[in-house]
Scaffold this motif. Structure first.
Motif, PDB file in Angstrom:
ATOM      1  N   GLY A  26      97.879  -7.453 -42.723  1.00  0.00           N
ATOM      2  CA  GLY A  26      97.211  -7.256 -43.736  1.00  0.00           C
ATOM      3  C   GLY A  26      95.351  -7.717 -43.547  1.00  0.00           C
ATOM      4  N   ASP A 214      96.620   0.974 -52.595  1.00  0.00           N
ATOM      5  CA  ASP A 214      96.816   0.851 -51.401  1.00  0.00           C
ATOM      6  C   ASP A 214      97.655   1.252 -50.374  1.00  0.00           C
ATOM      7  OD1 ASP A 214      95.429  -0.701 -49.206  1.00  0.00           O
ATOM      8  OD2 ASP A 214      96.272  -2.572 -49.628  1.00  0.00           O
ATOM      9  N   ASN A 218     101.279   1.466 -43.659  1.00  0.00           N
ATOM     10  CA  ASN A 218     101.998   0.097 -43.263  1.00  0.00           C
ATOM     11  C   ASN A 218     102.242  -0.725 -44.628  1.00  0.00           C
ATOM     12  OD1 ASN A 218      99.729  -1.327 -43.920  1.00  0.00           O
ATOM     13  ND2 ASN A 218      99.181  -1.875 -42.050  1.00  0.00           N
ATOM     14  N   ASN A 219     102.216  -0.199 -45.673  1.00  0.00           N
ATOM     15  CA  ASN A 219     102.426  -0.702 -47.037  1.00  0.00           C
ATOM     16  C   ASN A 219     103.504  -0.088 -47.555  1.00  0.00           C
ATOM     17  OD1 ASN A 219     100.595  -2.928 -47.159  1.00  0.00           O
ATOM     18  ND2 ASN A 219      99.071  -1.511 -48.326  1.00  0.00           N
ATOM     19  N   ASP A 233     102.762  -4.672 -51.094  1.00  0.00           N
ATOM     20  CA  ASP A 233     101.422  -4.921 -51.196  1.00  0.00           C
ATOM     21  C   ASP A 233     100.889  -4.480 -52.706  1.00  0.00           C
ATOM     22  OD1 ASP A 233      99.310  -5.869 -50.443  1.00  0.00           O
ATOM     23  OD2 ASP A 233      99.085  -4.760 -48.546  1.00  0.00           O
TER      24      ASP A 233
HETATM   25 MG    MG Z   1      99.011  -4.356 -46.503  1.00  0.00          MG
END
Ligand code: MG
Ligand code: GN1
Length: 362
Positions: A26, A214, A218-219, A233
Motif C-alpha cells: 500500500g 480504492d 490489489n485490494n 483496504d
Molecule cells: Mg491497498
C-alpha cells in the motif's frame, strides 16, 4: 521502529505471537503480518493508520466497523460459511476500543485471511469475478442503516482535485512547475469534461452511494480457484459516485503496464479486462444502477487515470508529501504512466459504449 510486540499486547488476541513481518504494498498505511501459535489461533494483520491522511481516526474506525458488521450480517443471512475469510474482522483492544493510540501513532488489528492471494494484475476470468464482487459489495452496502462519514472529504471530487493542482502550481514550492508545463496543459484541456460527475450530481442526476473508493486490483483477495473472497483496504469506504469503484478497478487492472511504468509503450488500456469486469459488474449491480450511471461507465474509465494523474502530479509539484516514493521523480513517472493510460482509454470509449449496449441487449 516501535516495539510492535508491545503494541500488539494491547489487543485482545488469541494465542501467542511468534512472528511479525512487513506485509503488502500500500502507498498509505504500514501493514504487518502477525503469526501466532497454536495453529488454531488466527493470524492477524497489524496496521499503523496514516493519520496525517486519515485525520479522523474515530470516524475511520467506526465506518470500518459498521461496514464489516453489515456485510457479515448479509453473509450470515445468505447462509454463507467461512465468513472470517469473506469479510474483514476488526479485533478490539483489551479495553474494547477499535484502535490503539500509543501517544504518537494509531494502530489496528484485523484477522489475517488464510489461503488467499492478491494480485497486481489479473486475467479476464478473474476480472469477471471481480466485477461481480464489487457490484455485490455496493449492493450489500446499499441498505446500511447508518450514515457513513467521508473519511477523506472530497476524496474523488474532480473539481477539488483540480483546485489542489492549481494551488500547487501557484505556490510551486520546490520549483518543479516549469518542467511539467506540457503535462499541465494536457490535463487542463480536459478539465471541464472530467468534472461531469460533479455537475450531474448538482443537477440531481447522479446519486452518491456507499462505495469502496480504492478498488485497486490489489485490494481484493482471491481464493485458490480465482473466486473473490473479499474486498480489503476499507479506509476509503464512503459515499461517492459508483464511478469510483468501476473507474479505479479499470485504472489498475485494465492497464497492460504498471501504475508507474517507465516504458510508456507498455501502458495501454486492455479492452478484454474492461469487457470481463463490466459483464460481471452489470450482473450484480444492474438492479440498482440508473441509466445515467450505466451510460457514463466509459467516462469513469477515463476519469480515474485522469484523476490519478492530477493527484500524482500535484504531489510531485508539492515536493512528494503524500504518496510514498521510491526515487526522486517517482511521482512524475507515475503521472506520465497515468496520462498514457488516459489517452489509450479515451481512444477506447466508442468500443466501451458498444460493449455496454451489447451486454444490455440494446
Ligand atoms: Mg491497498
Ligand atoms: C493510495 O493505499 P493505497 O496504495 O491502496 C490512495 C488511492 C490511490 C492509490 C494510487 C487514501 O491507495 O486513492 O488511488 O494510492 N489512497 C489514498 O496507487 O489516498
Amino acid at each position: 521502529m516501535k516495539d510492535l510486540n508491545e503494541i500488539l499486547s494491547h489487543f485482545a488476541l488469541e494465542g501467542t505471537v511468534t512472528e511479525v513481518k512487513p506485509l503488502g504494498a500500500g502507498l498509505i498505511n504500514d501493514s504487518y503480518k502477525v503469526t501466532t501459535t497454536p495453529p488454531e489461533a488466527p493470524d492477524y494483520v497489524l496496521q499503523r493508520i496514516n493519520h496525517t491522511i486519515f485525520t479522523n481516526v474515530d470516524m475511520l474506525q467506526n465506518n470500518f466497523y459498521q461496514v464489516t458488521t453489515h456485510i457479515r450480517h448479509k453473509l450470515e443471512a445468505r447462509g454463507e460459511t467461512d465468513i472470517d475469510r469473506k469479510v474483514l474482522t476488526l479485533i478490539p483492544t483489551k479495553d474494547h476500543k477499535l484502535y490503539y493510540f500509543d501517544g504518537e501513532n494509531y494502530w489496528r488489528v484485523l484477522i489475517f485471511i488464510h489461503n488467499a492471494k492478491s494480485y497486481e494484475a489479473v486475467t479476464p476470468e478473474y476480472s469477471y469475478y471481480a466485477g461481480q464482487a464489487f457490484g455485490d459489495f455496493q449492493a450489500m452496502l446499499s441498505d446500511i442503516p447508518v450514515e457513513l462519514g467521508e473519511t477523506i472529504p472530497d476524496f474523488h471530487n474532480m473539481e477539488f482535485r483540480l483546485k489542489q493542482l492549481h494551488e500547487a502550481v501557484a505556490a510551486d514550492p520546490v520549483g518543479r512547475v516549469a518542467e511539467v508545463r506540457p503535462l499541465l496543459d494536457e490535463l487542463e484541456k480536459r478539465a471541464y469534461d472530467m468534472c461531469l460527475a460533479e455537475r450531474l450530481h448538482r443537477e440531481g442526476k447522479l446519486p452518491k452511494r456507499i462505495c469502496h473508493c480504492d478498488t485497486k486490483v490489489n485490494n481484493m483477495m482471491f481464493d485458490e480457484n480465482g473466486r473473490v473472497l473479499c474486498v480489503i483496504d476499507l479506509d476509503t469506504v464512503m459515499p461517492s459516485y459508483i464511478f469510483s469503484d468501476f473507474g479505479d478497478f479499470m485504472r489498475t487492472a485494465a492497464n497492460t503496464g504498471e501504475e508507474d511504468d517507465k516504458n510508456l509503450d507498455n501502458v495501454n488500456f486492455n479492452m478484454e479486462i474492461f469487457k470481463a469486469f463490466t459483464k460481471g459488474y452489470l450482473e450484480t449491480a444492474r438492479v440498482f444502477l440508473t441509466d445515467v450511471e450505466i451510460d457514463n461507465l466509459p467516462y469513469a474509465a477515463t476519469l480515474f487515470p485522469y484523476m490519478q494523474a492530477v493527484r500524482f502530479l500535484t504531489d510531485y509539484i508539492n515536493g512528494d508529501t503524500y504518496y510514498k516514493i521510491k526515487y526522486p521523480d517517482h511521482n512524475l513517472v507515475r503521472t506520465r504512466a497515468q496520462f498514457k493510460l488516459l489517452q489509450s482509454a479515451e481512444a477506447a470509449v466508442p468500443a466501451m459504449k458498444a460493449y455496454i449496449n451489447e451486454c444490455l441487449g440494446r
